[in-house]
Scaffold this active site. Sequence first.
Site, PDB file in Angstrom:
ATOM      1  N   GLU A  96     -11.278   4.421   4.854  1.00 14.79           N
ATOM      2  CA  GLU A  96     -10.810   5.240   6.024  1.00 14.79           C
ATOM      3  C   GLU A  96     -11.696   5.755   7.060  1.00 14.79           C
ATOM      4  OE1 GLU A  96      -7.945   6.636   6.362  1.00 14.79           O
ATOM      5  OE2 GLU A  96      -6.482   5.934   5.214  1.00 14.79           O
ATOM      6  N   TRP A 151      -4.466   0.945  10.508  1.00 16.48           N
ATOM      7  CA  TRP A 151      -4.775   0.943   9.085  1.00 16.48           C
ATOM      8  C   TRP A 151      -4.865  -0.565   8.735  1.00 16.48           C
ATOM      9  CZ3 TRP A 151      -7.898   2.681   5.514  1.00 16.48           C
ATOM     10  CH2 TRP A 151      -7.389   2.443   4.017  1.00 16.48           C
ATOM     11  N   TYR A 195       0.519  -1.012   0.022  1.00 17.69           N
ATOM     12  CA  TYR A 195      -0.367  -0.216  -0.195  1.00 17.69           C
ATOM     13  C   TYR A 195       0.816   1.183   0.559  1.00 17.69           C
ATOM     14  CZ  TYR A 195      -3.259   3.514   1.414  1.00 17.69           C
ATOM     15  OH  TYR A 195      -3.832   4.910   1.738  1.00 17.69           O
TER      16      TYR A 195
END
Length: 185
Positions: free
Chosen positions: A37, A45, A15
Amino acid sequence: MKECSWPSSDLMKLYHQNEWCRISKDDRYIFEMLSLEGAQAGLSWETVIQKRAAYQEAFHGFDIEKCATLTDEEIESIKENYKVIKHIGKLKSVRNNALIVKQIQDEYGSFSNFIWAYVEDEPIINEWKSENEMPAETDLSIKVSKDFKKLGLKFVGPKIIYSFLQSIGIIDDHIITCPYHTRNR
């Protein structure tokens, strides 16, 4: 060159290398990042990124039209049958936010046009020497958060929005020595 140190797993590293702080003007991707998010609120995350494939499958690749028409029963089925975060409010926010994004698209031509107008289509490229310098929120994320809330979007607090702005490349927060920083690519 020294990379950002926060990515700890292979998924996080991918990512970081391929998506984080990379400019995107694709409405579907921008909507996906807004949704993910929002799912992160109160979590890491890492947790979300591990569940990303399940989210993509459950929410039809974050197709905005399909997400906008999800029924309560379909959302309950997603909660029960997919490896997503089981918070029903977060799951329902995907439908809610898709409906509002559709309105934004109608008014502005695209969600991308709307969100990128906040920075006059120019990304903010920070030059942090250390990740410790990076803020959790800024005046921009506070403004976008307030505006999003006025529109009725859910799970869009200033910290979530700051991460969202990073995720779609409006803000580049790679440390200056990271090979993935805009100036080093």
